[in-house]
Design a protein around this motif. Structure first.
Motif, PDB file in Angstrom:
ATOM      1  N   ASN A  71      -5.306  -0.692   9.195  1.00  0.00           N
ATOM      2  CA  ASN A  71      -4.741  -0.548  10.421  1.00  0.00           C
ATOM      3  C   ASN A  71      -5.939  -0.509  11.639  1.00  0.00           C
ATOM      4  O   ASN A  71      -5.720  -1.247  12.824  1.00  0.00           O
ATOM      5  CB  ASN A  71      -3.790   0.665  10.501  1.00  0.00           C
ATOM      6  CG  ASN A  71      -2.734   0.712   9.861  1.00  0.00           C
ATOM      7  OD1 ASN A  71      -2.158  -0.224   9.562  1.00  0.00           O
ATOM      8  ND2 ASN A  71      -2.149   1.807   9.148  1.00  0.00           N
ATOM      9  N   GLU A  72      -7.013   0.177  11.290  1.00  0.00           N
ATOM     10  CA  GLU A  72      -8.123   0.375  12.361  1.00  0.00           C
ATOM     11  C   GLU A  72      -8.978  -0.734  12.462  1.00  0.00           C
ATOM     12  O   GLU A  72      -9.648  -1.020  13.403  1.00  0.00           O
ATOM     13  CB  GLU A  72      -8.825   1.754  12.043  1.00  0.00           C
ATOM     14  CG  GLU A  72      -7.949   2.833  12.040  1.00  0.00           C
ATOM     15  CD  GLU A  72      -8.407   3.963  11.909  1.00  0.00           C
ATOM     16  OE1 GLU A  72      -9.777   4.038  11.461  1.00  0.00           O
ATOM     17  OE2 GLU A  72      -7.884   5.607  12.013  1.00  0.00           O
ATOM     18  N   VAL A  73      -9.299  -1.178  11.136  1.00  0.00           N
ATOM     19  CA  VAL A  73     -10.437  -2.351  11.341  1.00  0.00           C
ATOM     20  C   VAL A  73     -10.091  -3.494  10.909  1.00  0.00           C
ATOM     21  O   VAL A  73     -10.411  -4.439  11.783  1.00  0.00           O
ATOM     22  CB  VAL A  73     -11.342  -1.756   9.847  1.00  0.00           C
ATOM     23  CG1 VAL A  73     -12.584  -2.797   9.836  1.00  0.00           C
ATOM     24  CG2 VAL A  73     -12.087  -0.527  10.021  1.00  0.00           C
ATOM     25  N   PHE A  74      -9.036  -3.732   9.829  1.00  0.00           N
ATOM     26  CA  PHE A  74      -8.662  -5.123   9.738  1.00  0.00           C
ATOM     27  C   PHE A  74      -7.978  -5.780  10.791  1.00  0.00           C
ATOM     28  O   PHE A  74      -8.195  -7.023  11.156  1.00  0.00           O
ATOM     29  CB  PHE A  74      -7.829  -5.171   8.292  1.00  0.00           C
ATOM     30  CG  PHE A  74      -7.431  -6.494   7.709  1.00  0.00           C
ATOM     31  CD1 PHE A  74      -8.263  -7.431   7.446  1.00  0.00           C
ATOM     32  CD2 PHE A  74      -6.206  -6.964   7.859  1.00  0.00           C
ATOM     33  CE1 PHE A  74      -8.065  -8.597   6.938  1.00  0.00           C
ATOM     34  CE2 PHE A  74      -5.811  -8.168   7.494  1.00  0.00           C
ATOM     35  CZ  PHE A  74      -6.606  -9.184   7.115  1.00  0.00           C
TER      36      PHE A  74
ATOM     37  N   PHE B  90       0.926  -1.191  -0.096  1.00  0.00           N
ATOM     38  CA  PHE B  90      -0.141   0.045   0.105  1.00  0.00           C
ATOM     39  C   PHE B  90       0.785   1.323   0.046  1.00  0.00           C
ATOM     40  O   PHE B  90       0.849   2.295   0.608  1.00  0.00           O
ATOM     41  CB  PHE B  90      -0.894   0.066   1.352  1.00  0.00           C
ATOM     42  CG  PHE B  90      -1.956  -1.243   1.269  1.00  0.00           C
ATOM     43  CD1 PHE B  90      -2.861  -1.511   0.327  1.00  0.00           C
ATOM     44  CD2 PHE B  90      -1.730  -2.195   2.132  1.00  0.00           C
ATOM     45  CE1 PHE B  90      -3.519  -2.238   0.225  1.00  0.00           C
ATOM     46  CE2 PHE B  90      -2.659  -3.261   2.164  1.00  0.00           C
ATOM     47  CZ  PHE B  90      -3.533  -3.457   1.168  1.00  0.00           C
ATOM     48  N   GLU B  91       1.745   1.198  -0.973  1.00  0.00           N
ATOM     49  CA  GLU B  91       2.579   2.515  -1.088  1.00  0.00           C
ATOM     50  C   GLU B  91       1.940   3.610  -2.068  1.00  0.00           C
ATOM     51  O   GLU B  91       1.096   2.930  -2.876  1.00  0.00           O
ATOM     52  CB  GLU B  91       4.134   2.293  -1.682  1.00  0.00           C
ATOM     53  CG  GLU B  91       4.729   1.386  -0.451  1.00  0.00           C
ATOM     54  CD  GLU B  91       6.181   1.111  -1.243  1.00  0.00           C
ATOM     55  OE1 GLU B  91       6.378   1.725  -2.397  1.00  0.00           O
ATOM     56  OE2 GLU B  91       6.927   0.338  -0.488  1.00  0.00           O
ATOM     57  N   GLU B  92       2.111   4.795  -1.769  1.00  0.00           N
ATOM     58  CA  GLU B  92       1.581   5.894  -2.710  1.00  0.00           C
ATOM     59  C   GLU B  92       2.241   5.905  -4.143  1.00  0.00           C
ATOM     60  O   GLU B  92       3.517   5.818  -3.969  1.00  0.00           O
ATOM     61  CB  GLU B  92       1.324   7.266  -2.079  1.00  0.00           C
ATOM     62  CG  GLU B  92       0.548   7.231  -0.726  1.00  0.00           C
ATOM     63  CD  GLU B  92       0.510   8.731  -0.326  1.00  0.00           C
ATOM     64  OE1 GLU B  92       0.908   9.613  -1.092  1.00  0.00           O
ATOM     65  OE2 GLU B  92      -0.072   8.794   0.841  1.00  0.00           O
TER      66      GLU B  92
ATOM     67  N   ARG C 195      -4.251   5.463   0.972  1.00  0.00           N
ATOM     68  CA  ARG C 195      -4.229   6.103   2.154  1.00  0.00           C
ATOM     69  C   ARG C 195      -5.419   5.493   2.955  1.00  0.00           C
ATOM     70  O   ARG C 195      -5.289   5.246   4.182  1.00  0.00           O
ATOM     71  CB  ARG C 195      -3.993   7.580   2.231  1.00  0.00           C
ATOM     72  CG  ARG C 195      -3.036   8.242   1.933  1.00  0.00           C
ATOM     73  CD  ARG C 195      -2.750   9.555   2.200  1.00  0.00           C
ATOM     74  NE  ARG C 195      -3.713  10.308   1.241  1.00  0.00           N
ATOM     75  CZ  ARG C 195      -3.239  10.807   0.026  1.00  0.00           C
ATOM     76  NH1 ARG C 195      -1.947  10.613  -0.475  1.00  0.00           N
ATOM     77  NH2 ARG C 195      -4.217  11.721  -0.642  1.00  0.00           N
ATOM     78  N   GLN C 196      -6.611   5.754   2.343  1.00  0.00           N
ATOM     79  CA  GLN C 196      -7.830   5.077   2.907  1.00  0.00           C
ATOM     80  C   GLN C 196      -7.497   3.696   3.203  1.00  0.00           C
ATOM     81  O   GLN C 196      -8.153   3.165   4.357  1.00  0.00           O
ATOM     82  CB  GLN C 196      -9.024   5.403   2.413  1.00  0.00           C
ATOM     83  CG  GLN C 196     -10.420   5.121   2.704  1.00  0.00           C
ATOM     84  CD  GLN C 196     -10.549   6.112   3.861  1.00  0.00           C
ATOM     85  OE1 GLN C 196     -10.006   7.081   4.037  1.00  0.00           O
ATOM     86  NE2 GLN C 196     -11.348   5.640   4.716  1.00  0.00           N
TER      87      GLN C 196
ATOM     88  N   ILE D 264      -9.057  -8.958  13.230  1.00  0.00           N
ATOM     89  CA  ILE D 264      -8.034 -10.171  13.419  1.00  0.00           C
ATOM     90  C   ILE D 264      -7.948 -10.479  14.877  1.00  0.00           C
ATOM     91  O   ILE D 264      -8.101 -11.452  15.269  1.00  0.00           O
ATOM     92  CB  ILE D 264      -6.781  -9.801  12.872  1.00  0.00           C
ATOM     93  CG1 ILE D 264      -6.842  -9.873  11.189  1.00  0.00           C
ATOM     94  CG2 ILE D 264      -5.801 -10.761  13.171  1.00  0.00           C
ATOM     95  CD1 ILE D 264      -5.463  -9.590  10.508  1.00  0.00           C
ATOM     96  N   GLU D 265      -7.839  -9.493  15.670  1.00  0.00           N
ATOM     97  CA  GLU D 265      -7.629  -9.466  17.144  1.00  0.00           C
ATOM     98  C   GLU D 265      -9.129 -10.310  17.571  1.00  0.00           C
ATOM     99  O   GLU D 265      -9.134 -10.972  18.444  1.00  0.00           O
ATOM    100  CB  GLU D 265      -7.201  -8.114  17.893  1.00  0.00           C
ATOM    101  CG  GLU D 265      -5.849  -7.819  17.385  1.00  0.00           C
ATOM    102  CD  GLU D 265      -5.490  -6.303  18.084  1.00  0.00           C
ATOM    103  OE1 GLU D 265      -6.533  -5.772  18.637  1.00  0.00           O
ATOM    104  OE2 GLU D 265      -4.695  -5.775  17.955  1.00  0.00           O
ATOM    105  N   LYS D 266     -10.175  -9.729  17.164  1.00  0.00           N
ATOM    106  CA  LYS D 266     -11.494  -9.946  17.444  1.00  0.00           C
ATOM    107  C   LYS D 266     -11.546 -11.571  17.227  1.00  0.00           C
ATOM    108  O   LYS D 266     -12.118 -12.285  17.960  1.00  0.00           O
ATOM    109  CB  LYS D 266     -12.483  -9.218  16.907  1.00  0.00           C
ATOM    110  CG  LYS D 266     -14.208  -9.697  17.313  1.00  0.00           C
ATOM    111  CD  LYS D 266     -14.997  -8.567  16.553  1.00  0.00           C
ATOM    112  CE  LYS D 266     -16.357  -9.044  16.962  1.00  0.00           C
ATOM    113  NZ  LYS D 266     -17.471  -8.032  16.554  1.00  0.00           N
TER     114      LYS D 266
END
Length: 579
Positions: A354-357, A323-325, A347-348, A361-363
């Motif tokens: 980072n926030e959801v995936f 996911f590089e620009e 970026r999205q 995974i932790e869940k």
């Protein structure tokens, strides 16, 4: 039309630019320049033909002026009565003839040079008293007999083969106008000046040759020095002209020249160099019209192709979770806007990743650990009450019976405990699962005595199929403990495992006390809610494990009636795992 559009949409951008260039630039330029070139060539040829026609008309006019002088002189002599009187008279002596000659013939010989078209004038007569010489000759041969065949009784133009010049054209006329003077046959021959005739045909601006043809299409004169028409009668049709020659002809309309014509023959290759010079500008313009747009289109299409190919490669890297620009997003055109939108998307995606995936995974990891804990609880559960009763029964029976039966029960118990100790295996064969079920049922039959009757039917074709470990045993345990054990009369359990097309069917039926509708509703609700671990831990855990492995590809159904028994049917896909 839709197929063509779809096929065009499937082409690469570079090929689309090439097609647009070919159809919108190159083809119109080629067609336009070709048409312009052809029109220019045609106009050039038509202009050349016009120039040739002008030369022909000028030559025709000059030749007509030349012959008109000779014909005019012949007409004057034809109507001069003094000539008739001179030739019709018998001269008694040469002196009288000479005197009469000086008064008549010499005068005409002196006036003949006033006509630049006339070389000389010769009179012919069969009068025996006329002396030959000085422009008067005796008529000894019938050289004028053809005058009566021409339809022109007073004059005729033809080649004079008696002269040795390169061109010998003469006007002939009979002196027969006055019928009173018909004693002798008298004729006039006016020879046209060859030098004047050559000037008519040679002093023209023509990149070719001129031919003077008589009524028989024979060549009378030509400025073509290579043509040997003077050596004998040569016809124009005998000349060899290829397709590259331009041949134009004009007919002479004078009465004395009826059937005569002047032909211009021009080799088109003579003005090829002129055509090339006039076409150079067209060729140069065509060159710039083709080369310059081609270079521009190639450069523009290449920039589009390179930039789009670079963006496509970057998108493939994003597909591989890189996911590089995109670094080249500074241009302001549509491709630059696309690159910036891709960077915003990248970026999205990074933010979502980072926030959801990772959170998911932790869940999921927590859920898996929870399920593993529940499974471990089930694994360690094999009903302590059951084990206590079984062991107590074995102890009581061992006092009353021989050791063989006791050994059999202990062997079955050992098999069950061995399977518990090897719980780490997630998949077992149908044969292994059935062996465990039979060991369990033998122990239950040993406990209940004649109160329990059971049967196990397994299709030999499915014994090697793999299923999750302990996928069927909890239902056998529920049937014996919750279904048969509360009965006062004899109970039965029937187990059937078989194949239905590409599905594996597990069917267990008992005639036990059944399940109440309220209790069945609670069990079904617990199966739908993974977080609700009720009393039916064994059934619920098996259901969750099957759902974890098979997703929506399996079917689970419970059918029951109070005091009539319960039926559990499980349908699994066969080709999921096989030994």
């Amino acid at each position: 039309m839709k197929v063509i559009i779809q096929s065009f949409n499937n082409l690469k951008m570079r090929n689309k630019f090439l097609i647009v260039y070919l159809l919108s630039v190159l083809l119109p330029i080629i067609v336009t320049n070709s048409a312009f070139y052809i029109m220019t060539n045609n106009r050039f040829v038509e202009q050349k033909k016009t120039d040739i026609e002008l030369v022909l008309n000028q030559t025709k006019q000059d030749f007509a002026n030349l012959t008109d002088q000779a014909i005019g002189l012949a007409t004057t002599l034809y109507l001069d009565v003094r000539l008739y009187s001179f030739f019709d008279r018998d001269y008694p002596s040469p002196i009288e003839y000479i005197e009469s000659y000086n008064q008549v013939i010499r005068q005409y010989n002196m006036s003949a040079p006033l006509y630049n078209a006339v070389r000389n004038v010769t009179f012919f007569t069969d009068n025996p008293t006329v002396l030959g010489g000085g422009g008067v000759e005796n008529l000894t041969e019938p050289e004028f007999d053809h005058l009566g065949e021409t339809g022109h009784p007073h004059a005729y133009i033809d080649m004079n083969h008696d002269l040795d010049d390169d061109i010998s054209l003469s006007v002939y006329s009979a002196l027969d106008y006055f019928y009173l003077y018909n004693t002798y046959d008298n004729y006039i021959r006016i020879d046209i000046n060859p030098h004047a005739l050559r000037q008519v045909f040679n002093n023209v601006t023509l990149q070719g040759d001129l031919y003077l043809l008589n009524q028989d299409r024979a060549i009378v004169y030509s400025n073509n020095q290579l043509l040997k028409y003077r050596e004998g009668e040569t016809f124009f049709s005998e000349a060899d002209f290829s397709r590259e020659y331009i041949i134009l002809e004009t007919v002479l309309h004078d009465q004395l020249l009826e059937g005569w014509s002047i032909v211009a023959v021009v080799d088109s290759t003579e003005f090829t160099s002129e055509l090339i010079e006039s076409s150079q500008l067209i060729i140069i313009l065509s060159f710039f019209n083709i080369i310059l747009p081609t270079l521009v289109i190639v450069y523009i299409s290449r920039t589009f192709h390179v930039r789009l190919d670079s963006i496509l490669g970057h998108m493939k890297n994003i597909e591989k979770h890189n996911f590089e620009e995109y670094p080249h997003a500074k241009s302001e055109d549509e491709i630059g806007q696309l690159a910036r939108q891709i960077n915003r998307m990248t970026r999205q995606i990074n933010k979502l990743f980072n926030e959801v995936f990772r959170t998911n995974i932790e869940k999921k990891d927590l859920e898996i650990k929870s399920k593993q804990a529940q499974l471990s609880a089930l694994q360690s559960q094999i009903n302590p009450h059951f084990l206590f009763n079984a062991l107590e029964t074995i102890r009581m029976r061992s006092l009353m019976k021989d050791e063989i039966e006791t050994a059999k029960i202990i062997q079955n118990m050992a098999g069950i405990f061995r399977n518990s100790l090897t719980w780490g295996r997630d998949w077992v064969s149908i044969e292994e699962e059935v062996s465990l079920i039979k060991s369990f049922l033998e122990i239950q039959a040993y406990r209940f005595g004649d109160k329990l009757n059971y049967s196990v039917e397994v299709d030999p074709d499915v014994k090697d199929i793999k299923i999750p470990n302990l996928a069927f045993l909890p239902f056998v345990e529920n049937a014996s403990i919750h279904g048969i054990e509360p009965l006062k009369e004899q109970g039965s359990i029937h187990i059937s495992i078989y194949r239905d097309d590409d599905q594996l069917i597990f069917l267990i039926t008992d005639n036990g006390v059944g399940i109440s509708p309220e209790r069945l509703a609670i069990i079904e609700r617990q199966l739908e809610n993974e977080q609700d671990m009720g009393e039916s831990v064994g059934i619920q855990n098996v259901y969750y494990r099957l759902k974890l492995y098979y997703k929506d590809s399996f079917d689970f159904k419970i059918s029951t009636e109070i005091n009539q028994g319960t039926t559990v049917k499980i349908r699994l896909p066969i080709e999921f795992y096989r030994i």
